[in-house]
Design a protein around this motif. Sequence first.
Motif, PDB file in Angstrom:
ATOM      1  N   VAL A 283     -18.303  11.936   6.335  1.00 21.27           N
ATOM      2  CA  VAL A 283     -17.019  12.037   7.027  1.00 21.27           C
ATOM      3  C   VAL A 283     -16.142  10.834   6.704  1.00 21.27           C
ATOM      4  CG1 VAL A 283     -15.892  12.090   9.283  1.00 21.27           C
ATOM      5  CG2 VAL A 283     -17.939  13.465   8.879  1.00 21.27           C
ATOM      6  N   GLY A 284     -16.754   9.631   6.740  1.00 22.15           N
ATOM      7  CA  GLY A 284     -16.003   8.424   6.401  1.00 22.15           C
ATOM      8  C   GLY A 284     -15.486   8.448   4.984  1.00 22.15           C
ATOM      9  N   SER A 285     -16.300   8.990   4.078  1.00 21.63           N
ATOM     10  CA  SER A 285     -15.875   9.107   2.686  1.00 21.63           C
ATOM     11  C   SER A 285     -14.726  10.094   2.554  1.00 21.63           C
ATOM     12  CB  SER A 285     -17.054   9.560   1.818  1.00 21.63           C
ATOM     13  OG  SER A 285     -18.136   8.654   1.936  1.00 21.63           O
ATOM     14  N   GLN A 286     -14.793  11.189   3.315  1.00 21.78           N
ATOM     15  CA  GLN A 286     -13.729  12.177   3.277  1.00 21.78           C
ATOM     16  C   GLN A 286     -12.398  11.579   3.707  1.00 21.78           C
ATOM     17  OE1 GLN A 286     -13.632  15.460   2.309  1.00 21.78           O
ATOM     18  NE2 GLN A 286     -11.441  15.310   2.738  1.00 21.78           N
ATOM     19  N   ALA A 287     -12.434  10.684   4.694  1.00 22.85           N
ATOM     20  CA  ALA A 287     -11.204  10.068   5.179  1.00 22.85           C
ATOM     21  C   ALA A 287     -10.506   9.281   4.078  1.00 22.85           C
ATOM     22  CB  ALA A 287     -11.508   9.165   6.380  1.00 22.85           C
ATOM     23  N   ILE A 288     -11.248   8.476   3.319  1.00 24.26           N
ATOM     24  CA  ILE A 288     -10.621   7.656   2.279  1.00 24.26           C
ATOM     25  C   ILE A 288     -10.210   8.517   1.091  1.00 24.26           C
ATOM     26  CG2 ILE A 288     -12.764   7.041   1.079  1.00 24.26           C
ATOM     27  CD1 ILE A 288      -9.734   4.753   1.744  1.00 24.26           C
ATOM     28  N   ILE A 289     -10.944   9.603   0.823  1.00 24.62           N
ATOM     29  CA  ILE A 289     -10.544  10.513  -0.260  1.00 24.62           C
ATOM     30  C   ILE A 289      -9.227  11.194   0.091  1.00 24.62           C
ATOM     31  CG2 ILE A 289     -11.161  12.631  -1.478  1.00 24.62           C
ATOM     32  CD1 ILE A 289     -14.116  11.778  -1.173  1.00 24.62           C
ATOM     33  N   SER A 290      -9.110  11.664   1.335  1.00 26.09           N
ATOM     34  CA  SER A 290      -7.864  12.294   1.773  1.00 26.09           C
ATOM     35  C   SER A 290      -6.708  11.307   1.718  1.00 26.09           C
ATOM     36  CB  SER A 290      -8.022  12.845   3.198  1.00 26.09           C
ATOM     37  OG  SER A 290      -9.036  13.828   3.246  1.00 26.09           O
ATOM     38  N   ALA A 291      -6.969  10.047   2.119  1.00 28.43           N
ATOM     39  CA  ALA A 291      -5.924   9.021   2.056  1.00 28.43           C
ATOM     40  C   ALA A 291      -5.497   8.770   0.607  1.00 28.43           C
ATOM     41  CB  ALA A 291      -6.425   7.729   2.695  1.00 28.43           C
ATOM     42  N   THR A 292      -6.458   8.802  -0.316  1.00 30.91           N
ATOM     43  CA  THR A 292      -6.140   8.620  -1.734  1.00 30.91           C
ATOM     44  C   THR A 292      -5.236   9.742  -2.242  1.00 30.91           C
ATOM     45  OG1 THR A 292      -8.265   7.508  -2.094  1.00 30.91           O
ATOM     46  CG2 THR A 292      -7.122   8.337  -4.038  1.00 30.91           C
ATOM     47  N   PHE A 293      -5.553  10.978  -1.870  1.00 31.03           N
ATOM     48  CA  PHE A 293      -4.695  12.107  -2.252  1.00 31.03           C
ATOM     49  C   PHE A 293      -3.280  11.916  -1.715  1.00 31.03           C
ATOM     50  CE2 PHE A 293      -8.536  15.229  -2.450  1.00 31.03           C
ATOM     51  CZ  PHE A 293      -8.866  14.727  -3.693  1.00 31.03           C
ATOM     52  N   SER A 294      -3.151  11.506  -0.440  1.00 31.21           N
ATOM     53  CA  SER A 294      -1.832  11.340   0.172  1.00 31.21           C
ATOM     54  C   SER A 294      -1.029  10.261  -0.540  1.00 31.21           C
ATOM     55  CB  SER A 294      -1.982  11.000   1.655  1.00 31.21           C
ATOM     56  OG  SER A 294      -2.610  12.048   2.357  1.00 31.21           O
TER      57      SER A 294
END
Length: 718
Positions: A347-358
């Motif tokens: 879940v924590g990894s997903q948060a930073i991946i989504s932030a990278t996309f944004s």
Amino acid sequence: MDTDMGSANRESRLKFYKTTLCLAYQSLGVVYGDLSISPIYVYQTTFSGRMGLYENNHETFGILSLVIWTLTAIALFKYVVFVLGADDNGEGGTFALYSLLCRHSKMGLLNASYAAQENASSVPAEETRTSLLLKEFFQKHRSSRIVLLLVVLLGTSMVIGDGILTPTMSVLCAVFGIKAKFKELHENYAIIVACVILVGLFALQHFGTHKVGFLFAPILIAWLICISGVGVYNIIHWNPHVIYAISPHYIYNFFRETGKDGWSSLGAIVLCIAGAEAMFADLGHFSKLSVRIAFTGVVYPSLILAYMGEAAYLSKNQRDLEHTFHHAIPELMFWPVFIIATLATVVGSQAIISATFSIISQCRALKCFPRVKIVHTSSRVHGQIYIPEVNWILMGFCIAVAIGFRDTAMIGHAYVDAGLAVITVMFVTTCLMFLIISTVWKKNIIAAAMFILVFGSVETLYFSACLAKVQRGGWLPIIFPLIFMSLMFIWQYGTSKKHEYELENKVCLENLFSLGPSLGMSRVPGIGLIYTNLESGVPPMFAHFVTNFPAFHRILIFVTLQSLMVPKVPPGERFVVSRIGPSEFYLYRCVVRYGFRDLRDSYDFETQLIEKVAAFLQGEELAVGNGGGGVGSGKRRKARFQCVELNKEVKELMEARESGVAYMIGNPYVIANELSSPVKKFAIDVVYGFLRRNCRRPSIALGIPHTSLVEVGMIYRV
């Protein structure tokens, strides 16, 4: 009546509270994943170096006191209290701060022309002397604006670099926790499991966070309950006196006893605030109040209890420094907590991946990143996006880092490397906040100076400790961001030079039509949409086309897509249509304005554009009709004649659409001038040329149908 109004007010308040609590619940799964998993590795990483030689409780309590006060000062006071208030129309992140500076203070290199219209109705605050001096300095010195853009790109590049390190290190550390139970297990098996989890994590991205992320909040809530419960148990069972570490006196004793080793350990302690920047970066998905409630009411106390419990265990078990988090879990709770911990790291990894996309989406919208495919995975939440090219590149880097850091000792060093990326982003935010406070909020210079003095000094201390690790192998968090920052800056530089060439070589429309008879210029049925970056004049590629092929469509519309330094442009203000030349030319210009978070829907773009041009012509008709209402009969006849002409134009537009719509776009070959320096030739000819050849073609990015496309090639010497 008063009773009805009171009832309506109560209902609106209840709805507001319900919405805010719902957003706070959702933010737990999106915003706080990275921050919440930090107890897994902070103590382990801190004691992985020379700090492992210190076996006194004073050192353990000193580290705990540093963690508590770092969380309090940076995460609670800096971000929750101050930085969240610097939103840009509800949007957060490094580019939101830069957007505010571009519009309000004219400090940016990027387009800020929308600022005057956006703020025309607002009452300007009184300018302070400091605000005027700073604005004058940035407007006078172009180099200062270039440095500011580089600083912003550095901050965004660090977040992208963190998108490589955080998923890898989080999953590795969680998987390696199984060695706390099976010490004989070979590390290669743990690496294989970690790589499988990473591949699965990135393979799921194309489903979108609205499908993948519906379990995020429950997992994070279960995780926070686990770590706070285990923390309370360890405090009571091992050492209740650990609560005394709240006193900053232990920090003084810690540095007095450890000296340089204690300063060096700050590079690992800073990881306790890894993910705090996400509170601001993901603000656009939630509200300030919901983010503040979730952190102060749930996340902050849970983390404090977790760190206290782990410190209480370490104070009585100094030898269990490897995998300290997993050793501190009670025997009966180990496997449930281990499973939840592994899910929480995903879940924590997903948060930073989504932030990278944004972030990459924002950079691309502002022409600071090559064109990539952006898939919007949710029709309700605009920020939920997926970028295939970036996703697979990140996955490749993550797997390479996981294989490279197969040794558990190297994982500790890699986490210290990640600390440099974390603190750099935060220091960039602090510097931008200084400019925001003094020039946008127009506060006294003392307030701005106090902000950067208090928080900047703390972050500088952590930054120096992280930077010292570079000479001992901490190159990873530097090399990735430097590569990304260089590519983004070269792309922005090459794009700006291309635009400058078009401005310098644009053709006056009258001059072009004066050549018509000599060229034998003719008009053919249909509508021609000419894509250009210019807001006035004729682009050189169209002049190049006409001089070599002297024919074009009956109706021409010059389309300019404009990216503005605002998050979103209201739909009613997106299309700005104007006429070029006399009505018999049938020439129009349409400027289409987008914010850096606007959805660019190319599916019905052609329909919307033609409808806006028709509405513009009908608006002209109404204006002519109204203008003839109070004049003499001769002028009224003239007005009626003009109305007939305008009706004829709308009819011509619709008939031309039936004949077909063609899209003309330039495909220039940009090369450096022969007199340019070798550095410029390398940047333009090699790097920028490589990026242009390998990024998405403009026609594909704009959604132009291939059968209606006309590409005009031309050499630009910049």
